[in-house]
Design an enzyme around this catalytic site. Structure first.
Site, PDB file in Angstrom:
ATOM      1  N   CYS A   2       0.829  -1.209   0.000  1.00  0.00           N
ATOM      2  CA  CYS A   2       0.000   0.000   0.000  1.00  0.00           C
ATOM      3  C   CYS A   2       0.861   1.256   0.000  1.00  0.00           C
ATOM      4  O   CYS A   2       1.965   1.268   0.539  1.00  0.00           O
ATOM      5  CB  CYS A   2      -0.878   0.044   1.242  1.00  0.00           C
ATOM      6  N   ARG A  28       5.032   0.030  -6.310  1.00  0.00           N
ATOM      7  CA  ARG A  28       5.014  -0.760  -5.078  1.00  0.00           C
ATOM      8  C   ARG A  28       4.010  -1.912  -5.155  1.00  0.00           C
ATOM      9  O   ARG A  28       4.053  -2.828  -4.343  1.00  0.00           O
ATOM     10  CB  ARG A  28       4.633   0.141  -3.891  1.00  0.00           C
ATOM     11  N   TRP A  69      -3.040  -2.616  -1.492  1.00  0.00           N
ATOM     12  CA  TRP A  69      -2.647  -3.995  -1.827  1.00  0.00           C
ATOM     13  C   TRP A  69      -3.328  -4.836  -0.766  1.00  0.00           C
ATOM     14  O   TRP A  69      -2.940  -4.822   0.396  1.00  0.00           O
ATOM     15  CB  TRP A  69      -1.123  -4.099  -1.742  1.00  0.00           C
ATOM     16  N   ASN A  95      -1.751   2.594   6.018  1.00  0.00           N
ATOM     17  CA  ASN A  95      -0.901   1.456   5.648  1.00  0.00           C
ATOM     18  C   ASN A  95      -0.589   0.677   6.915  1.00  0.00           C
ATOM     19  O   ASN A  95      -0.336   1.285   7.955  1.00  0.00           O
ATOM     20  CB  ASN A  95       0.445   1.926   5.073  1.00  0.00           C
ATOM     21  N   GLY A  96      -0.530  -0.647   6.805  1.00  0.00           N
ATOM     22  CA  GLY A  96      -0.191  -1.462   7.969  1.00  0.00           C
ATOM     23  C   GLY A  96      -1.368  -2.313   8.384  1.00  0.00           C
ATOM     24  O   GLY A  96      -2.307  -2.534   7.606  1.00  0.00           O
ATOM     25  N   GLU A 468      18.706 -16.957  -8.395  1.00  0.00           N
ATOM     26  CA  GLU A 468      18.270 -15.598  -8.724  1.00  0.00           C
ATOM     27  C   GLU A 468      17.759 -15.534 -10.166  1.00  0.00           C
ATOM     28  O   GLU A 468      16.751 -14.876 -10.444  1.00  0.00           O
ATOM     29  CB  GLU A 468      19.448 -14.635  -8.486  1.00  0.00           C
ATOM     30  N   LYS A 472      14.021 -14.336 -11.114  1.00  0.00           N
ATOM     31  CA  LYS A 472      13.742 -13.221 -12.039  1.00  0.00           C
ATOM     32  C   LYS A 472      12.770 -13.678 -13.120  1.00  0.00           C
ATOM     33  O   LYS A 472      11.817 -12.985 -13.428  1.00  0.00           O
ATOM     34  CB  LYS A 472      15.021 -12.726 -12.723  1.00  0.00           C
ATOM     35  N   GLU A 475       9.123 -14.381 -11.668  1.00  0.00           N
ATOM     36  CA  GLU A 475       8.324 -13.273 -11.141  1.00  0.00           C
ATOM     37  C   GLU A 475       7.848 -12.322 -12.233  1.00  0.00           C
ATOM     38  O   GLU A 475       6.776 -11.746 -12.114  1.00  0.00           O
ATOM     39  CB  GLU A 475       9.048 -12.516 -10.026  1.00  0.00           C
ATOM     40  N   HIS A 491      19.171 -35.660  -8.712  1.00  0.00           N
ATOM     41  CA  HIS A 491      18.435 -36.214  -7.559  1.00  0.00           C
ATOM     42  C   HIS A 491      16.940 -35.906  -7.651  1.00  0.00           C
ATOM     43  O   HIS A 491      16.250 -35.903  -6.646  1.00  0.00           O
ATOM     44  CB  HIS A 491      19.021 -35.659  -6.261  1.00  0.00           C
ATOM     45  N   LYS A 591       6.633  -4.129  -4.200  1.00  0.00           N
ATOM     46  CA  LYS A 591       8.044  -3.766  -4.113  1.00  0.00           C
ATOM     47  C   LYS A 591       8.550  -3.840  -2.682  1.00  0.00           C
ATOM     48  O   LYS A 591       9.671  -4.221  -2.421  1.00  0.00           O
ATOM     49  CB  LYS A 591       8.229  -2.353  -4.678  1.00  0.00           C
TER      50      LYS A 591
END
Ligand code: F6R
Length: 596
Positions: A2, A28, A69, A95-96, A468, A472, A475, A491, A591
């Site tokens: 948010c 964000r 969000w 927010n929160g 990584e 990338k 996402e 394995h 973000k």
């Protein structure tokens, strides 16, 4: 997650200022938005989905806005912020999480209309106003009732003030000659001012023509201390690139130099912040991409500075009652400096008596402020949700910290430490060479953008880069991708190999596992799998085994993870672009992940 943006001052275009500010916060991540401003009652614009390019033009010198969000309650117009009091004269964006909202609702018998925890705040303010308290005092009393985390902004149709407060969620005030802006992060303010005040927990500010800062628990006035931010506004703009992500990938040679600025002198690392800190053991805590940087750090610090290192998911560290002895240094890595899991792990580490060093990108972020020592990565604002340039600067600092302790512990000779310092200064040139070949990576992406799965494989210090690379790709392109240490493939994951499954191998010659990686490539080839290999320029053996080669300049072991990162970022970028994905704002991602 948010975002909050608000304005109060002499300008009459507060509504479009707030709309533009919310646009800046889009990166964000959000699923609905809203703006409130005072009229007879509070006027409210809010919708599910994207903030429109054009918005109602009505003169106002005060407005607040929010991007949501969803956490509590579904993605609906009703649940979007700002929320109103019952009489529609108070608006609040939050927010929160208000953890005790149900108790507050029943204690004050409040009439909630939405499914959010946030609505309790305007209702409570209204309750206190009805008891004849001033607006400021009503907000203050309300804040005292709330448990959890919050950044809030409140307005009333009867007052020309913006009241803001913080407990655990970031909130920044920017001062201009025409008034005050309020934002959840610094980049959104850069177009207006670089003079900012970062609120501390327990503080509220009453903003109108002037600013009054208070502790809302004790009701005592405080002196505001503004700081100057040195980020450039152009770093928060696309500057002609199609996406922030591509721009940020291309910026990496420069960001590495910014990170190194003043931190190498006479061919030796210069990190005065670490003087007197001589850890016997290091625990690195982080999430996501920052966690991958942490594993590279483990290879460097253990291998070269001979300090035992463990790397933990911050979200796990906190809940497993970890042993933290005296002389353990906890290193928290976080681009945003606001990640809730990392922050909670940091607090846990401090509770257990550890010293905490943080590696952060955002100045004055909560993690930076709560750490004993901070090393800023200086990547500038990272606007693409997928972390690229911040990651490379995290690696740069971990490399320098390694050089520092290798010198201090004499695990490398003076000459070897000098080489490390000289090498990293020449790294940007090598990265430029890799970036110059981006067209070749785009061509390879054209062959694979319709794949449904991909494997990323590397060994030793390249294994976290394989993780990584996979992160990338998944996402931003939504292709299912897994990263593995290459030897682990046999394995289990080897069962997946067929002609439709590309394997991306990191097979450069700069590690002692090179030969072993070649064997792993043979295993994939024997099963008809397609191979894209990152290889040292001129390597014929890898060329014979792979379907596609991405050539990289020869470099030393400790710099190798930097170089192999770049093509994997570009590969993910071009694949996602060919799939027409929303690269800078991938679905469901935020973000700054401020919930646990
Ligand atoms: C992936 C990504 C995330 C973050 C993670 C931690 O591209 O950006 O995995 O790395 O959410 O965020 P910070 O570093 O802000 O703590």
């Amino acid at each position: 997650m948010c975002g909050i943006f608000a304005y109060v001052g002499g300008r009459k275009d507060a509504i479009s200022l707030v709309r533009d500010g919310l646009k800046q916060l889009e990166y964000r991540g959000y699923d609905s938005w809203g703006i409130a401003y005072p009229k007879n009652e509070i006027a409210l614009l809010k919708e599910v989905g994207h903030i429109p390019d054009k918005i109602l033009e009505e003169p106002s010198s005060l407005a607040l806005g929010h991007t949501r969000w969803a956490t509590h309650g579904g993605v609906t117009r009703l649940n979007a912020h700002p929320h109103l009091s019952s009489n529609k004269k108070i608006a609040v964006a939050h927010n929160g999480i208000i953890e005790n909202f149900e108790q507050v609702v029943s204690k004050y018998d409040l009439d909630m209309k939405t499914k959010t925890d946030s609505e309790v705040i305007p209702l409570l303010i209204e309750y206190f106003l009805e008891q004849s308290y001033s607006f400021e005092e009503s907000v203050r009393r309300s804040l005292q009732e709330l448990e959890g985390t919050f950044a809030i902004v409140a307005i009333s149709s009867a007052h020309k003030e913006l009241i803001v407060a913080r407990l655990g969620s970031p909130l920044i005030i920017g001062e201009t000659k025409d008034g005050f802006f309020v934002s959840s992060d610094i980049p959104a303010l850069l177009g207006h001012t670089k003079k900012v005040l970062v609120l501390n927990d327990g503080e509220m500010a009453i903003l109108s023509g002037s600013l009054e800062l208070k502790n809302f628990y004790e009701n005592v006035s405080l002196d505001p201390s503004f700081i100057e931010i040195d980020w450039d506004v152009s770093t928060a703009e696309k500057s002609g690139y199609k996406h922030f992500m591509l721009k940020e990938i291309m910026e990496q040679p420069k960001t590495i130099l910014d990170t190194l600025q003043g931190r190498i002198k006479d061919h030796q690392p210069l990190l005065p912040e670490l003087e007197g800190i001589n850890p016997k053991r290091i625990i690195i805590i982080a999430c996501g991409t920052s966690w991958h940087a942490g594993i590279v750090g483990e290879f460097l610090l253990e291998g070269l500075a001979k300090i035992p290192v463990e790397v933990e998911y911050a979200s796990e560290f906190r809940y497993r009652d970890p042993l933290v002895e005296k002389d353990t240094l906890v290193v928290a890595i976080s681009q945003s400096g606001e990640t809730a899991d990392t922050l909670a792990a940091l607090r846990e580490a401090k509770k257990k008596g550890a010293k905490v060093l943080s590696i952060c990108n955002v100045m004055e972020s909560t993690i930076a402020r709560e750490s004993d020592i901070v090393l800023y990565t200086r990547a500038g604002p990272e606007m693409g949700v997928a972390s690229t340039k911040a990651f490379i600067t995290q690696l740069t600092l971990l490399y320098l910290i390694t050089a520092h302790y290798a010198s201090k512990n004499k695990t490398l000779s003076v000459r070897q430490v000098q080489d490390m310092c000289d090498d990293v200064l020449s790294l940007p040139r090598y990265i430029e060479q890799v970036l110059d070949e981006k067209g070749q990576i785009e061509e390879i992406a054209k062959e694979y953008f319709e794949s449904r799965n991909a494997l990323f494989l590397g060994r030793g210090i390249h294994y976290p880069i394989a993780l990584e690379g996979a992160l990338k790709l998944k996402e931003i392109s939504y292709i299912h991708a897994e990263g593995y240490p290459a030897a682990e493939m046999k394995h289990g994951p080897i069962a997946l190999i067929d002609v439709n499954m590309p394997s991306i191998f990191i097979a450069t010659r700069d590690t002692h596992t090179y030969e072993k990686v070649l064997s792993n490539m043979q295993e994939v080839r024997a099963r008809g799998g397609k191979i894209i290999a990152l290889a040292t320029s001129g390597d014929r053996r890898v060329t014979e085994l792979a379907d596609h080669i991405i050539s990289l300049p020869r470099t030393r072991y400790a710099l190798s993870p930097f170089l192999v990162t770049i093509p994997l970022q570009l590969f993910a970028y071009y694949i996602a672009d060919l799939r027409d994905c929303n690269i800078d704002k991938p679905r469901n991602l935020a973000k700054s992940v401020t919930v646990e």
